[in-house]
Design an enzyme around this catalytic site. Structure first.
Site, PDB file in Angstrom:
ATOM      1  CE  LYS A   1     -36.216  75.862  25.744  1.00 45.30           C
ATOM      2  NZ  LYS A   1     -35.466  76.986  25.231  1.00 45.30           N
TER       3      LYS A   1
ATOM      4  CD  GLU B   1     -43.033  75.062  21.403  1.00 44.88           C
ATOM      5  OE1 GLU B   1     -43.403  75.849  22.295  1.00 44.88           O
ATOM      6  OE2 GLU B   1     -42.020  75.253  20.719  1.00 44.88           O
TER       7      GLU B   1
ATOM      8  CG  ASN C   1     -32.857  72.270  16.919  1.00 37.66           C
ATOM      9  OD1 ASN C   1     -33.431  72.644  15.908  1.00 37.66           O
ATOM     10  ND2 ASN C   1     -33.186  71.174  17.560  1.00 37.66           N
TER      11      ASN C   1
ATOM     12  CD  GLU D   1     -33.596  82.408  20.680  1.00 31.59           C
ATOM     13  OE1 GLU D   1     -32.399  82.529  20.410  1.00 31.59           O
ATOM     14  OE2 GLU D   1     -34.115  81.317  21.008  1.00 31.59           O
TER      15      GLU D   1
ATOM     16  CD  GLU E   1     -34.740  80.175  24.249  1.00 31.43           C
ATOM     17  OE1 GLU E   1     -34.695  79.860  25.447  1.00 31.43           O
ATOM     18  OE2 GLU E   1     -33.820  79.926  23.452  1.00 31.43           O
TER      19      GLU E   1
ATOM     20  CG  ASN F   1     -31.931  83.232  24.630  1.00 28.95           C
ATOM     21  OD1 ASN F   1     -32.376  82.321  25.320  1.00 28.95           O
ATOM     22  ND2 ASN F   1     -31.690  83.087  23.352  1.00 28.95           N
TER      23      ASN F   1
ATOM     24  CG  PHE G   1     -20.135  69.453  11.463  1.00 26.72           C
ATOM     25  CD1 PHE G   1     -19.660  70.683  11.040  1.00 26.72           C
ATOM     26  CD2 PHE G   1     -20.982  68.752  10.621  1.00 26.72           C
ATOM     27  CE1 PHE G   1     -20.024  71.202   9.803  1.00 26.72           C
ATOM     28  CE2 PHE G   1     -21.349  69.259   9.377  1.00 26.72           C
ATOM     29  CZ  PHE G   1     -20.876  70.493   8.983  1.00 26.72           C
TER      30      PHE G   1
HETATM   31  P1  ADP Z   1     -32.885  76.833  22.914  1.00 26.44           P
HETATM   32  O1  ADP Z   1     -33.125  77.325  24.286  1.00 26.44           O
HETATM   33  O2  ADP Z   1     -32.179  75.522  22.919  1.00 26.44           O
HETATM   34  O3  ADP Z   1     -32.246  77.867  22.048  1.00 26.44           O
HETATM   35  P2  ADP Z   1     -35.326  77.308  21.413  1.00 26.44           P
HETATM   36  O4  ADP Z   1     -36.700  77.124  21.929  1.00 26.44           O
HETATM   37  O5  ADP Z   1     -34.851  78.694  21.251  1.00 26.44           O
HETATM   38  O6  ADP Z   1     -34.330  76.494  22.319  1.00 26.44           O
HETATM   39  O7  ADP Z   1     -35.245  76.545  20.015  1.00 26.44           O
HETATM   40  C1  ADP Z   1     -34.042  76.411  19.305  1.00 26.44           C
HETATM   41  C2  ADP Z   1     -34.335  76.094  17.833  1.00 26.44           C
HETATM   42  O8  ADP Z   1     -35.155  74.915  17.701  1.00 26.44           O
HETATM   43  C3  ADP Z   1     -35.137  77.164  17.118  1.00 26.44           C
HETATM   44  O9  ADP Z   1     -34.296  78.157  16.593  1.00 26.44           O
HETATM   45  C4  ADP Z   1     -35.828  76.372  16.027  1.00 26.44           C
HETATM   46  O10 ADP Z   1     -34.934  76.121  14.973  1.00 26.44           O
HETATM   47  C5  ADP Z   1     -36.129  75.048  16.683  1.00 26.44           C
HETATM   48  N1  ADP Z   1     -37.501  75.016  17.265  1.00 26.44           N
HETATM   49  C6  ADP Z   1     -37.814  75.230  18.541  1.00 26.44           C
HETATM   50  N2  ADP Z   1     -39.141  75.114  18.752  1.00 26.44           N
HETATM   51  C7  ADP Z   1     -39.692  74.818  17.565  1.00 26.44           C
HETATM   52  C8  ADP Z   1     -41.033  74.573  17.112  1.00 26.44           C
HETATM   53  N3  ADP Z   1     -42.078  74.587  17.913  1.00 26.44           N
HETATM   54  N4  ADP Z   1     -41.215  74.293  15.799  1.00 26.44           N
HETATM   55  C9  ADP Z   1     -40.161  74.254  14.956  1.00 26.44           C
HETATM   56  N5  ADP Z   1     -38.899  74.465  15.306  1.00 26.44           N
HETATM   57  C10 ADP Z   1     -38.639  74.755  16.598  1.00 26.44           C
HETATM   58  P1  ADP Z   2     -29.543  80.079  21.923  1.00 21.11           P
HETATM   59  O1  ADP Z   2     -29.559  79.845  23.393  1.00 21.11           O
HETATM   60  O2  ADP Z   2     -30.834  80.649  21.450  1.00 21.11           O
HETATM   61  O3  ADP Z   2     -29.075  78.935  21.107  1.00 21.11           O
HETATM   62  P2  ADP Z   2     -26.948  81.335  21.343  1.00 21.11           P
HETATM   63  O4  ADP Z   2     -26.738  80.743  20.022  1.00 21.11           O
HETATM   64  O5  ADP Z   2     -26.617  82.756  21.577  1.00 21.11           O
HETATM   65  O6  ADP Z   2     -28.493  81.262  21.711  1.00 21.11           O
HETATM   66  O7  ADP Z   2     -26.133  80.471  22.409  1.00 21.11           O
HETATM   67  C1  ADP Z   2     -26.188  79.095  22.492  1.00 21.11           C
HETATM   68  C2  ADP Z   2     -25.955  78.607  23.922  1.00 21.11           C
HETATM   69  O8  ADP Z   2     -24.700  77.934  23.974  1.00 21.11           O
HETATM   70  C3  ADP Z   2     -25.918  79.706  24.941  1.00 21.11           C
HETATM   71  O9  ADP Z   2     -27.118  79.742  25.630  1.00 21.11           O
HETATM   72  C4  ADP Z   2     -24.821  79.317  25.881  1.00 21.11           C
HETATM   73  O10 ADP Z   2     -25.361  78.729  27.047  1.00 21.11           O
HETATM   74  C5  ADP Z   2     -24.025  78.267  25.166  1.00 21.11           C
HETATM   75  N1  ADP Z   2     -22.701  78.790  24.814  1.00 21.11           N
HETATM   76  C6  ADP Z   2     -22.317  79.248  23.627  1.00 21.11           C
HETATM   77  N2  ADP Z   2     -21.046  79.620  23.644  1.00 21.11           N
HETATM   78  C7  ADP Z   2     -20.589  79.410  24.884  1.00 21.11           C
HETATM   79  C8  ADP Z   2     -19.322  79.619  25.525  1.00 21.11           C
HETATM   80  N3  ADP Z   2     -18.274  80.142  24.906  1.00 21.11           N
HETATM   81  N4  ADP Z   2     -19.210  79.267  26.807  1.00 21.11           N
HETATM   82  C9  ADP Z   2     -20.252  78.745  27.436  1.00 21.11           C
HETATM   83  N5  ADP Z   2     -21.448  78.530  26.889  1.00 21.11           N
HETATM   84  C10 ADP Z   2     -21.649  78.863  25.633  1.00 21.11           C
HETATM   85 MG    MG Z   3     -33.042  79.636  21.595  1.00 17.73          MG
END
Ligand code: ADP
Ligand code: ADP
Ligand code: MG
Length: 670
Positions: A116, A200, A235, A275, A288, A290, A348
């Site tokens: 990141k 951040e 999240n 994203e 970030e 992906n 959940f």
């Molecule tokens: P990940 O790799 O776990 O997906 P992200 O950086 O994409 O991490 O963040 C996942 C979620 O966390 C985002 O969709 C958002 O809801 C929340 N989030 C992340 N960074 C921030 C921020 N700086 N301010 C508010 N919400 C955030």
């Molecule tokens: P983000 O990383 O922004 O949250 P996604 O919602 O597409 O994006 O995915 C969530 C994360 O959960 C992915 O980065 C992946 O590493 C993990 N994940 C989701 N589903 C699976 C699965 N079926 N097997 C392994 N890992 C998974």
């Molecule tokens: Mg993300």
């Protein structure tokens, strides 16, 4: 083009990739662990290779085993899906050494975007708008406090190697940074093997909107519009849609163009997702990138008509992208619901077990509405605790958002899942939520709207009328069938009984049948609890799981399950037990004593699905309050179950190694 590819994944995404490969005439190789011998992806692929025991760390995550499987089957390329090895640069390099192609970006792009801190530096250089913050590694709580002060509260402390919604914490004050910093670091170290964290700005009430990009190896890169994924629980995404109800054309273009600039800056190739979070004023900030196919890619496919997996395969084979930016048209609206094996009524918690029934709604197009269900399970499949609890991604497409949401409601009503707990009632409730329907979203939506978790609700007056109508209609059809039975001694007169009482759970509702027939289709005019009469129409027959019909002006699909002396009705996120009674019987029924739920105070119940690690006591043993009774492993954690008072153990029902579901009785006390 490749002749054969291997899919280094399982579940729905493995099945999804196999579908596109098959369409392109490419042979497929699946890999599977011990837990997945009978899995759908194994049955679907042309060949399958066993790669080890159930834990992912000994199978799906072992690069060498995957590479061996490629070599032994002659697969020329590997699609990694998402999760597992999809974002591991070393895996791509190892494949490269063997001359096997990775269907995804080059390792350098994965490295640059996988971290990141690094990715935000790249984004800044490419003039992408990033969340204000400090892009260095922070070493001490003291330094963190200083930086947080400069960034301005609230701030987010984030693990640079984080992902999947984990490794983030919000701090609203100096004290919270001071207290939280060391914990954030040690958590990052434990979860991701990397203790680098950064700070951040925490954007309040943001929306999560992401851009799909597609780039080839010849320098062409396009964006395929956005997806909004603001409906998140902790999240993690639950509902996604495309397009976003919040973006205007100008913001969409700005975000799209910045995403393409970033992709070009890292010489990205393949499908990828950039994203952003977007604030109330439509300011957007890069979060970030992906570097893989995203879980929610189907909604983009539904509004653009582009098969992203096919494009990834073509790009990996060196083909030029045939779609230009001007060819990308966003058409209609798509919504995706993630179906999880989890119990929405118990915080959940994951649920495991066998899918006794699994009947998704029919896929395809009817009346301008498309239903798509990406799944990796079938009736009879076992949901284990080893992998992701997602069982399906249900998508609907329609010309506009309201229609797509209505279609999703109906599709959820039609989705029959028995044998495990699942989140369909929660997804149904979300679809009905006025704030969601208006599109007033933020990533706090679920936390704001369900502050005390999700609880079962009762039907409102209109819903009661629908449930009463369906309960009466099914009972009349059932009675009619019984009456026609040839062995029946005294056949019924065939006259419709006019007055009924429908008991829904514990409440009694009077119904008067004004007129009608129960011949197929059933058509009745009924008045419920003195309301104006409504027409009830349905072709339901005994044995059908779905009561497909209309009550007044409302078309409904209600799931019907037999229960003791009646039917169970599930619809619209509601579940009730119903009985149809003649009024005199209803009066007597009201006098019946109510059965009390069993007394569980003398039992040790398994608090979550898990594996028994040890039983610390023997039958007949006297135990003091606080002593350990048993240890259960769940979600990679050992949970020690202790006596809450002084006890004597009478019966032990479980032994080490047993896999228990929630509420299984581990032992009983005197
Ligand atoms: P990940 O790799 O776990 O997906 P992200 O950086 O994409 O991490 O963040 C996942 C979620 O966390 C985002 O969709 C958002 O809801 C929340 N989030 C992340 N960074 C921030 C921020 N700086 N301010 C508010 N919400 C955030
Ligand atoms: P983000 O990383 O922004 O949250 P996604 O919602 O597409 O994006 O995915 C969530 C994360 O959960 C992915 O980065 C992946 O590493 C993990 N994940 C989701 N589903 C699976 C699965 N079926 N097997 C392994 N890992 C998974
Ligand atoms: Mg993300």
């Amino acid at each position: 083009m490749f002749k054969k590819i291997l899919i280094a994944n399982r579940g729905e995404i493995a099945c999804r990739v196999i579908k596109s490969a098959r369409k392109m005439g490419i042979a497929t190789v699946a890999v599977y662990s011990d837990a997945d011998r009978d899995a759908m992806h194994v049955a679907m692929a042309d060949e399958a290779v066993h790669i080890g025991p159930a834990p992912a760390s000994e199978s799906y995550l072992v690069a060498d085993k995957i590479i061996e499987a490629c070599v032994s089957t002659g697969a020329e390329a590997v699609h990694p899906g998402y999760g597992f090895l999809s974002e591991r640069a070393s895996f791509c390099r190892d494949l490269e050494k063997k001359g096997i192609i990775f269907i995804g970006p080059k390792p350098r792009a994965i490295e640059a975007m996988g971290d990141k801190i690094e990715s935000k530096r790249f984004a800044k250089e490419a003039n992408v708008s990033t969340v204000p913050g400090y892009l260095g590694i922070i070493e001490s709580a003291k330094e963190a406090v200083k930086i947080a002060g400069e960034v301005g509260y609230p701030v987010m402390i984030k693990a640079s190697a984080g992902g999947g919604g984990k490794g983030m914490r919000i701090a609203w004050s100096e004290k919270e940074v001071k207290d939280g910093f060391d914990r954030a670091r040690s958590e990052a170290k434990n979860s991701f093997g990397d203790d680098r964290v950064f700070i951040e700005k925490f954007i309040e009430e943001p929306r999560h909107i992401e851009i799909q990009v597609l780039a080839d190896s010849h320098g062409h890169c396009i964006y395929l519009g956005e997806r909004e994924c603001s409906i998140q629980r902790r999240n993690q995404k639950v509902i996604e849609e495309a397009p976003s109800p919040f973006l205007d054309q100008e913001t969409r273009r700005a975000m799209g163009e910045q995403s393409v600039a970033l992709a070009k800056a890292v010489e990205y190739q393949s499908a990828g997702t950039v994203e952003f979070i977007v604030d109330k004023d439509r300011n957007f900030y890069f979060l970030e990138m992906n570097t893989r196919l995203q879980v929610e890619h189907p909604v983009t496919e539904l509004i653009t008509g582009v098969d992203l997996v096919e494009q990834m395969i073509r790009i990996a084979a060196g083909e030029k992208l045939k779609i230009a930016q001007k060819d990308v048209k966003l058409n209609g609206w798509a919504v995706e619901s993630r179906l999880y094996a989890e119990d929405p009524y118990r915080g959940f918690l994951p649920s495991i077990g066998r899918l006794k029934r699994y009947r998704p709604p029919a896929e395809g197009v009817t009346d301008d509405v498309r239903v798509r269900n990406d799944t990796g399970v079938a009736e009879g499949s076992e949901i284990t605790m080893f992998y992701d609890p997602m069982i399906a991604k249900l998508c609907t497409w329609a010309p506009d958002r309201a229609q797509a949401i209505d279609a999703m409601s109906t599709a959820l009503d039609r989705f029959v899942v028995d044998g495990i707990e699942h989140n369909i009632p929660f997804l149904s409730a979300l679809m009905q939520h006025p704030r969601w329907r208006e599109g007033r979203l933020s990533t706090n939506f679920i936390a704001d709207e369900y502050p005390d978790g999700f609880a079962p609700r009762g039907p409102d007056e209109n819903e009661t009328e629908v449930l009463v109508a369906a309960a009466l209609a099914t009972e009349l059809v059932r009675k009619d069938r019984l009456d026609r039975h040839s062995d029946r001694l005294s056949p019924h007169s065939g006259k419709l009984q006019r007055n009924w009482v429908i008991k829904l759970d514990d409440d009694y509702h009077d119904v008067a049948v004004k007129s009608g027939t129960i011949a197929k289709p059933l058509e009745l005019e009924i008045a419920v609890s003195g309301r104006a009469p409504v027409l009830v129409i349905s072709e339901w027959q005994c044995g059908d799981m779905l009561w497909d019909g209309s009550v007044g002006a409302r078309d409904v699909v209600i799931q019907i399950r037999p229960v003791l002396n009646g039917v169970g009705l599930s619809w619209n996120g509601l579940s009730v037990a119903a009985r149809a009674l003649p009024p005199r019987i209803a009066d007597l029924d009201k006098l019946m004593p109510v059965k009390q739920p069993p007394d569980t105070s003398k039992m040790l119940l398994c608090p979550m699905p898990g594996l028994v690690v040890s039983i610390a006591v023997t039958e007949g043993q006297e135990i003091k309050a606080g002593e350990t009774l048993a240890v259960v492993e769940a979600m990679k954690m050992e949970n020690i179950l202790r006596a809450d008072r002084d006890l004597v153990v009478s019966v032990i029902n479980a032994k080490p190694g047993d896999s228990l579901s929630v509420d299984a009785v581990i032992m009983e006390f005197e």
